[in-house]
Design a protein around this motif. Structure first.
Motif, PDB file in Angstrom:
ATOM      1  N   SER A  73      38.015  20.537  30.665  1.00 39.79           N
ATOM      2  CA  SER A  73      39.044  19.710  30.021  1.00 39.79           C
ATOM      3  C   SER A  73      39.966  19.130  31.091  1.00 39.79           C
ATOM      4  CB  SER A  73      39.848  20.543  29.020  1.00 39.79           C
ATOM      5  OG  SER A  73      40.973  19.829  28.567  1.00 39.79           O
ATOM      6  N   PHE A  74      39.864  17.833  31.320  1.00 39.39           N
ATOM      7  CA  PHE A  74      40.721  17.192  32.319  1.00 39.39           C
ATOM      8  C   PHE A  74      42.184  17.250  31.893  1.00 39.39           C
ATOM      9  CE2 PHE A  74      42.523  13.340  34.416  1.00 39.39           C
ATOM     10  CZ  PHE A  74      42.333  13.760  35.725  1.00 39.39           C
ATOM     11  N   LYS A  75      42.403  17.230  30.586  1.00 35.64           N
ATOM     12  CA  LYS A  75      43.764  17.346  30.063  1.00 35.64           C
ATOM     13  C   LYS A  75      44.381  18.685  30.450  1.00 35.64           C
ATOM     14  CE  LYS A  75      46.004  17.680  25.512  1.00 35.64           C
ATOM     15  NZ  LYS A  75      45.745  17.580  24.064  1.00 35.64           N
ATOM     16  N   GLU A  76      43.627  19.763  30.321  1.00 34.95           N
ATOM     17  CA  GLU A  76      44.122  21.083  30.709  1.00 34.95           C
ATOM     18  C   GLU A  76      44.254  21.198  32.220  1.00 34.95           C
ATOM     19  OE1 GLU A  76      45.174  23.636  28.763  1.00 34.95           O
ATOM     20  OE2 GLU A  76      45.002  22.219  27.108  1.00 34.95           O
ATOM     21  N   MET A  77      43.369  20.548  32.949  1.00 35.63           N
ATOM     22  CA  MET A  77      43.473  20.568  34.414  1.00 35.63           C
ATOM     23  C   MET A  77      44.774  19.928  34.866  1.00 35.63           C
ATOM     24  SD  MET A  77      39.620  19.758  35.819  1.00 35.63           S
ATOM     25  CE  MET A  77      40.195  19.763  37.521  1.00 35.63           C
ATOM     26  N   LYS A  78      45.159  18.822  34.224  1.00 39.69           N
ATOM     27  CA  LYS A  78      46.427  18.173  34.580  1.00 39.69           C
ATOM     28  C   LYS A  78      47.612  19.066  34.227  1.00 39.69           C
ATOM     29  CE  LYS A  78      45.922  14.312  32.358  1.00 39.69           C
ATOM     30  NZ  LYS A  78      46.224  12.959  31.848  1.00 39.69           N
ATOM     31  N   MET A 428      46.335  24.975  14.413  1.00 43.61           N
ATOM     32  CA  MET A 428      46.149  23.690  15.063  1.00 43.61           C
ATOM     33  C   MET A 428      44.923  22.966  14.495  1.00 43.61           C
ATOM     34  SD  MET A 428      45.695  22.974  19.150  1.00 43.61           S
ATOM     35  CE  MET A 428      47.099  24.034  19.499  1.00 43.61           C
ATOM     36  N   LYS A 429      43.869  23.729  14.234  1.00 48.06           N
ATOM     37  CA  LYS A 429      42.655  23.142  13.685  1.00 48.06           C
ATOM     38  C   LYS A 429      42.911  22.567  12.296  1.00 48.06           C
ATOM     39  CE  LYS A 429      38.931  25.448  14.414  1.00 48.06           C
ATOM     40  NZ  LYS A 429      37.858  26.465  14.312  1.00 48.06           N
ATOM     41  N   GLN A 430      43.649  23.316  11.462  1.00 43.45           N
ATOM     42  CA  GLN A 430      43.954  22.828  10.117  1.00 43.45           C
ATOM     43  C   GLN A 430      44.852  21.594  10.162  1.00 43.45           C
ATOM     44  OE1 GLN A 430      42.463  23.860   7.390  1.00 43.45           O
ATOM     45  NE2 GLN A 430      41.315  25.292   8.690  1.00 43.45           N
ATOM     46  N   ARG A 431      45.825  21.588  11.061  1.00 41.40           N
ATOM     47  CA  ARG A 431      46.692  20.413  11.217  1.00 41.40           C
ATOM     48  C   ARG A 431      45.880  19.189  11.612  1.00 41.40           C
ATOM     49  NH1 ARG A 431      51.145  21.575  15.431  1.00 41.40           N
ATOM     50  NH2 ARG A 431      51.417  19.325  15.132  1.00 41.40           N
ATOM     51  N   ASP A 502      48.331  14.150  22.803  1.00 37.86           N
ATOM     52  CA  ASP A 502      49.405  15.093  22.491  1.00 37.86           C
ATOM     53  C   ASP A 502      49.138  16.398  23.235  1.00 37.86           C
ATOM     54  OD1 ASP A 502      51.283  16.807  21.456  1.00 37.86           O
ATOM     55  OD2 ASP A 502      50.963  16.232  19.371  1.00 37.86           O
ATOM     56  N   PRO A 503      50.015  16.822  24.137  1.00 39.31           N
ATOM     57  CA  PRO A 503      49.753  18.038  24.923  1.00 39.31           C
ATOM     58  C   PRO A 503      49.683  19.309  24.091  1.00 39.31           C
ATOM     59  CG  PRO A 503      52.005  17.262  25.264  1.00 39.31           C
ATOM     60  CD  PRO A 503      51.299  16.202  24.496  1.00 39.31           C
ATOM     61  N   LYS A 504      50.155  19.255  22.841  1.00 41.88           N
ATOM     62  CA  LYS A 504      50.139  20.449  22.003  1.00 41.88           C
ATOM     63  C   LYS A 504      48.746  20.754  21.471  1.00 41.88           C
ATOM     64  CE  LYS A 504      54.905  19.770  20.408  1.00 41.88           C
ATOM     65  NZ  LYS A 504      55.779  19.547  19.221  1.00 41.88           N
ATOM     66  N   PHE A 505      47.860  19.761  21.436  1.00 43.46           N
ATOM     67  CA  PHE A 505      46.542  19.956  20.847  1.00 43.46           C
ATOM     68  C   PHE A 505      45.520  20.337  21.912  1.00 43.46           C
ATOM     69  CE2 PHE A 505      48.391  17.888  17.219  1.00 43.46           C
ATOM     70  CZ  PHE A 505      47.694  18.427  16.143  1.00 43.46           C
ATOM     71  N   ASP A 506      44.712  21.325  21.576  1.00 47.85           N
ATOM     72  CA  ASP A 506      43.684  21.812  22.481  1.00 47.85           C
ATOM     73  C   ASP A 506      42.508  20.825  22.502  1.00 47.85           C
ATOM     74  OD1 ASP A 506      41.975  23.284  24.027  1.00 47.85           O
ATOM     75  OD2 ASP A 506      41.427  24.685  22.448  1.00 47.85           O
ATOM     76  N   GLU A 507      42.138  20.386  23.694  1.00 48.04           N
ATOM     77  CA  GLU A 507      41.057  19.399  23.807  1.00 48.04           C
ATOM     78  C   GLU A 507      39.727  19.969  23.344  1.00 48.04           C
ATOM     79  OE1 GLU A 507      39.250  16.192  27.022  1.00 48.04           O
ATOM     80  OE2 GLU A 507      40.779  17.628  27.644  1.00 48.04           O
ATOM     81  N   GLU A 508      39.523  21.273  23.498  1.00 43.77           N
ATOM     82  CA  GLU A 508      38.271  21.873  23.063  1.00 43.77           C
ATOM     83  C   GLU A 508      38.089  21.739  21.548  1.00 43.77           C
ATOM     84  OE1 GLU A 508      34.620  23.570  23.237  1.00 43.77           O
ATOM     85  OE2 GLU A 508      35.878  22.907  24.917  1.00 43.77           O
ATOM     86  N   LEU A 509      39.155  21.927  20.792  1.00 46.05           N
ATOM     87  CA  LEU A 509      39.078  21.746  19.341  1.00 46.05           C
ATOM     88  C   LEU A 509      38.756  20.296  18.984  1.00 46.05           C
ATOM     89  CD1 LEU A 509      42.119  23.866  18.087  1.00 46.05           C
ATOM     90  CD2 LEU A 509      39.700  24.478  18.036  1.00 46.05           C
ATOM     91  N   ILE A 510      39.364  19.368  19.701  1.00 46.32           N
ATOM     92  CA  ILE A 510      39.108  17.954  19.435  1.00 46.32           C
ATOM     93  C   ILE A 510      37.663  17.598  19.780  1.00 46.32           C
ATOM     94  CG2 ILE A 510      39.720  15.614  20.183  1.00 46.32           C
ATOM     95  CD1 ILE A 510      42.603  16.571  20.414  1.00 46.32           C
TER      96      ILE A 510
END
Length: 527
Positions: A73-78, A428-431, A502-510
């Motif tokens: 996840s590049f988002k998590e790397m940042k 987060m998944k339900q949201r 959105d930094p609050k959302f986990d990229e893996e779930l997306i």
């Protein structure tokens, strides 16, 4: 050829059976692979497998690095770039330096250059091994992201150290100012070449009339092009593959269709799995020759095993020290991003856990096997067999000892409040799903409100979205409705892409939700 080909087929069958056995035992399959690599060396009569050391990197590293770049996840790397950068560069250099100093002092005839060479080989933890082991225990997403990002970048940093040390051993000298310029070019040139080629490949996929088989085939050969071109320009092929892979991963929705993404995922997973297994078996086939070379040089196997245990201890201690140093530096300079825990005891145990995750694997093996047999002066490469043997011992010990005990330590120490993490992930998944359904309902209502009543299929379809339930195969699906359904899927992808910012959302779930959308699109094609 008639003896090697059946052997290769047998190796692939054995790799598959070992993976199945590992899943049944609930242990990471690299552990069984490294043990099998050891056991295969005792089988008499096996034909030797000879691979040109210059081709080891080229055959194995590009696809392994590219697959890791697509998975991370590049988002998590940042988000965690400070600690990832420190582990990927500073910790790797400190580890290689520690190995160089200890081996130079304790192993007869081992120069600092050879020590750095060995340090560059064994310093990077293996992403595949760590991921396979942590699959059986729950760890926070932040810890997982740090380990994945570190394992991707530390391959590049350690192999740069390896290349410089290899040149120093071959030439007998090391000129700092020249090395600094070469080092800068390897980093800047490697990243630049990777990004440029990644952009070119993306454009080629977009503009050429490709389908799923051709798309997947191109993605398999593109890492080799990145690596080869960068190496031809005397830059870092590893960094080129990593940079290009990250760029193409971020653009995957724009140049690959759903069929290419769904089928490509399975193809890449199988391809990398087989490559990992083959490397372990190759070292097993080479072990008898390596042991024979040690004995011919007057080095007892027991002594070589002792050197391997020594280097393993140095690696573990250096990584633990580095983990605590990183935590202390973070608490002093950036306390806001320090790992949070319910107690000080847990906070100070986290670096110990990170230090214990340094399992070595296929990259270290590939680097060791790539050491040339002869120098340019037609002299045998010094201590090549000893370096190979130590590397195998390090991988064996870290995978078996650390790999088998890591899940136990995580459960026993109770460092992570898994219940809270699981509940937060589910929320987060339900949201995400609620927001996605509401967004699609508003889209359909605004765009197709006038046609809803006249189209029976669309009326049912809209009602299902309004009730937030998944459409089933019983929905009337004519060509017009199917086209709208495809449009809806594309709107969902756009929504999820924006949500990923959105930094609050986990990229893996997306990514999991995007994969489900791809599967839904493929299902539509056969209705």
């Amino acid at each position: 050829m008639h003896t090697i080909f059946p052997l290769l087929l047998s190796m692939i069958v054995a790799i598959v059976l070992l993976e199945m056995w590992a899943a049944k035992l609930k242990i990471a399959y690299p552990i069984l692979l490294v043990v099998a690599g050891l056991l295969i060396s005792f089988i008499p009569g096996l034909p030797p497998v000879k691979i040109n050391p210059d081709l080891i990197f080229f055959i194995f590293l590009p696809p392994l690095l590219c697959e890791a770049a697509w998975a991370v996840s590049f988002k998590e790397m940042k988000k965690w770039w400070r600690i990832i950068g420190s582990f990927a560069f500073l910790v790797v250099f400190f580890t290689a330096l520690s190995v160089a100093v200890v081996t130079n002092y304790l192993i007869p005839g081992f120069t600092l250059a050879l020590g750095f060479l060995l340090g560059g080989i064994v310093s990077p933890p293996d992403a595949v091994s760590t991921g396979a082991i942590t699959k059986f225990v729950k760890i926070p997403k932040s810890t997982s992201a740090i380990l994945e990002g570190e394992s991707l970048l530390n391959d590049a940093s350690s192999l740069i150290i390896f290349r410089f040390a290899l040149a120093a051993v071959g030439t007998g000298q090391f000129i700092w100012h020249e090395a600094s310029l070469v080092f800068l070019w390897m980093i800047i040139g490697g990243v630049g070449i990777g990004l440029l080629l990644g952009w070119i490949f993306v454009q080629a996929h977009k503009r050429l009339p490709t389908d799923a088989p051709s798309d997947i085939t191109l993605t398999l050969i593109e890492p080799y092009f990145m690596y080869w071109i960068a190496e031809q320009l005397h830059s870092s092929g590893v960094l080129a593959v990593v940079a290009g892979g990250l760029f193409m991963s971020a653009k995957r929705l724009t140049f690959l269709n759903s069929a290419s993404r769904v089928r490509g995922y399975s193809v890449w997973e199988s391809f990398v799995f087989v490559l990992n297994g083959i490397v372990f078996f190759i070292i097993g086939l080479d072990l008898p020759e390596i042991v024979g070379g040690l004995r011919s040089q007057g080095i007892p196997v027991s002594t070589a095993i002792g050197y391997g245990v020594l280097v393993t201890v140095v690696l573990i201690v250096a990584r633990i020290i580095s983990s605590y140093a990183a935590l202390i530096a973070t608490l002093i300079f950036r306390p806001g991003v320090a790992p949070r825990s319910s107690s000080n005891r847990r906070r100070w145990l986290i670096p110990l856990l990170l230090g214990w995750t340094g399992m070595r694997g296929v990259v270290s093996l590939a680097a060791a096997l790539s050491i040339p047999v002869m120098l340019k002066e037609h002299l045998a490469f010094p201590h090549r067999n000893l370096i190979l043997f130590i590397t195998f011992v390090v991988i064996l010990l870290t995978l078996v000892v650390q790999g088998l005990t890591l899940p136990y330590f995580i459960r026993r120490s109770r460092l992570f409040d898994i219940t809270d993490n699981h509940e937060a992930e589910e929320e987060m998944k339900q949201r995400m799903k609620r927001g996605l359904k509401e967004h699609i309902y508003r889209f359909l209502k605004n765009k197709y409100d006038n046609n809803i009543i006249t189209e029976l299929g669309m009326e049912k379809f809209l009602k299902q979205w309004e009730e937030r339930s998944k459409a089933t195969d019983e929905v009337l699906m004519n060509e017009k409705t199917k086209a709208i359904f495809i449009e809806v899927l594309n709107v969902q992808r756009q929504y999820l892409t924006e949500l990923n910012k959105d930094p609050k959302f986990d990229e893996e779930l997306i990514r999991q939700q995007l994969y489900q959308i791809d599967l839904e699109e493929e299902r539509l094609k056969v209705i």
